[in-house]
Design a protein around this motif. Structure first.
Motif, short mmCIF file in Angstrom:
data_model
loop_
_atom_site.label_atom_id
_atom_site.label_comp_id
_atom_site.label_asym_id
_atom_site.label_seq_id
_atom_site.Cartn_x
_atom_site.Cartn_y
_atom_site.Cartn_z
N VAL A 1 0.96 -7.75 -11.50
CA VAL A 1 1.08 -9.22 -11.72
C VAL A 1 0.12 -10.26 -11.14
CG1 VAL A 1 2.55 -11.16 -11.71
CG2 VAL A 1 3.77 -9.45 -12.52
N LYS A 50 -0.78 -9.35 -15.32
CA LYS A 50 0.14 -10.24 -16.21
C LYS A 50 0.32 -11.34 -15.17
CE LYS A 50 3.56 -9.64 -19.04
NZ LYS A 50 3.52 -9.71 -20.77
N LEU A 90 8.90 -5.13 -15.77
CA LEU A 90 7.37 -5.59 -15.30
C LEU A 90 7.78 -4.14 -14.53
CD1 LEU A 90 7.19 -9.43 -14.75
CD2 LEU A 90 5.87 -8.19 -16.32
N ILE A 100 1.52 -15.78 -10.91
CA ILE A 100 2.81 -16.77 -11.58
C ILE A 100 2.64 -17.78 -10.36
CG2 ILE A 100 4.96 -16.17 -9.51
CD1 ILE A 100 4.28 -13.68 -8.98
N ILE A 149 3.11 -14.57 -15.21
CA ILE A 149 4.52 -14.87 -15.33
C ILE A 149 4.70 -16.39 -15.01
CG2 ILE A 149 4.47 -12.56 -15.33
CD1 ILE A 149 6.22 -13.07 -12.89
N ASN A 150 5.38 -17.28 -15.50
CA ASN A 150 6.38 -17.70 -14.82
C ASN A 150 7.66 -18.16 -14.73
OD1 ASN A 150 7.12 -20.69 -14.45
ND2 ASN A 150 5.56 -21.90 -17.08
N ARG A 173 14.74 -15.50 -21.27
CA ARG A 173 13.30 -15.29 -21.21
C ARG A 173 13.50 -13.59 -20.91
NH1 ARG A 173 15.62 -19.95 -17.96
NH2 ARG A 173 14.29 -21.66 -17.97
N PHE A 185 0.57 -17.55 -20.07
CA PHE A 185 2.14 -16.83 -19.29
C PHE A 185 3.12 -16.82 -20.17
CE2 PHE A 185 -0.98 -18.23 -16.12
CZ PHE A 185 -0.47 -18.33 -14.64
N ASP A 186 3.98 -15.59 -19.47
CA ASP A 186 5.33 -15.43 -20.36
C ASP A 186 6.35 -16.07 -19.06
OD1 ASP A 186 4.43 -13.69 -22.88
OD2 ASP A 186 3.85 -12.08 -21.22
N ASP A 187 7.59 -15.90 -19.50
CA ASP A 187 8.25 -17.16 -19.00
C ASP A 187 9.30 -16.01 -18.43
OD1 ASP A 187 7.37 -19.41 -19.27
OD2 ASP A 187 8.57 -19.91 -20.69
N TYR A 188 9.55 -15.65 -17.05
CA TYR A 188 10.92 -14.87 -17.12
C TYR A 188 11.52 -15.21 -15.45
CZ TYR A 188 7.76 -10.22 -18.63
OH TYR A 188 7.61 -9.07 -19.01
N THR A 213 12.61 -9.47 -15.07
CA THR A 213 11.74 -9.11 -14.31
C THR A 213 12.02 -7.79 -14.01
OG1 THR A 213 12.20 -9.85 -12.00
CG2 THR A 213 10.67 -11.72 -12.90
#
Length: 307
Positions: free
Chosen positions: A208, A155, A203, A211, A157-158, A191, A170-173, A194
């Protein structure tokens, strides 16, 4: 044996501004020894990591300590095929960074620095070539300081992202629900959290691989968030997770030391800009590091259980 050097000064970008290493090149009294600590040690560790000399322990990296794993990396570097030894009294390399070693390290870093500025992080606002028409309106800085060529598995993530890495998948978390909402004028959904349930895009542990963190708060206490950013990052990161962290001078001073504890740095940049209408410079710090063992790093923070 008279030590024959290829240069009178260190000239690589990596070493040229460090006076301790400049003295190391010129004087046996200034060799860098096991047990040494400081910025000059950190620069040596970073160079050895870039040149693929093995993994240096996270605790040695974060404290800039010339410890056991740094010594092993030095020995690996000085061994075959380089064979950096003083034949007057040595038959095998030692674990010291002396004149001959820093001379050769500097030469190798000059060659290393001839490659493109980065294959891991974008240093421009435009970022790598892609269809900008599909990017939402971005905050100041555009794509600068965000990953490129992310690891192709796991995964992405941002942390507290603002869409700047959407084009890379990327997905915003948000670890902290207080920061899940978007800024004023951003109509997109909040967002993801997590630690939300799976059906709400939460998640799983060690899921992940990449990051991104840009000018975001990374706390290691329960005053601001429960759980906090450190706990959640190290919970979801798989071993070998790559972290790209970027921030201003203020951000880096506040949160950089915490992020640097995550693992060895494989790339570092400091971008300098002149503040409009002034003679003052400001800096944008960018680092790429690898979380080798998330569980061990988390234990090193010695955080109390969160409620």
């Amino acid at each position: 044996m008279v030590v024959v050097l290829t240069r009178k000064r260190l000239v690589s970008k990596q070493f040229k501004d460090n006076q301790k290493l400049q003295r190391c090149l010129l004087s046996p009294a200034d060799h860098v020894l096991p047990g040494s600590r400081g910025e000059h040690v950190g620069l040596i560790q970073e160079a050895l990591t870039k040149l693929g000399m093995g993994v240096i322990g996270a605790s040695e990296i974060s404290t800039e300590l010339y410890g056991q794993s740094t010594q092993q990396a030095v020995l690996r570097y000085k061994g075959p095929p380089r064979n950096i030894i003083n034949t007057d009294y040595q038959r095998t390399p030692d674990n010291i960074v002396g004149q001959m070693t820093i001379d050769r390290l500097d030469a190798d870093m000059v060659e290393f620095e001839k490659v493109p500025e980065s294959l891991l992080v974008t240093l421009t606002e435009a970022g790598p070539k892609h269809d900008h028409s599909k990017c939402p309106t971005l905050q100041s800085g555009g794509h600068k300081g965000t990953p490129i060529n992310p690891l192709p598995f796991g995964k992405r993530i941002n942390i507290y992202g603002t869409h700047e890495t959407d084009y890379l998948g990327f997905d915003d978390y948000a670890p902290n629900p207080n920061f899940a909402g978007r800024g004023q004028g951003d109509p997109s959904p909040p967002r993801f959290l997590t630690n939300a349930p799976p059906h709400l895009h939460g998640l799983e542990a060690k899921s992940v691989s990449n990051i991104a963190i840009r000018s975001s708060p990374i706390f290691a206490n329960h005053v601001h968030s429960n759980p906090n950013e450190v706990e959640e990052i190290l919970r979801v990161a798989m071993p070998g997770c790559r972290v790209t962290y970027a921030g201003t001078d203020e951000n880096f001073t506040t949160f950089g030391p915490t992020v640097l504890r995550f693992g060895p740095v494989i790339e570092r940049h400091v971008l300098t800009t002149r503040d409009p209408g002034t003679t003052a410079d400001s800096h944008f710090h960018v680092i790429v590091l690898v979380i080798l063992d998330p569980d061990t790093v988390l234990r090193s923070f010695q955080l109390p259980p969160f409620l």
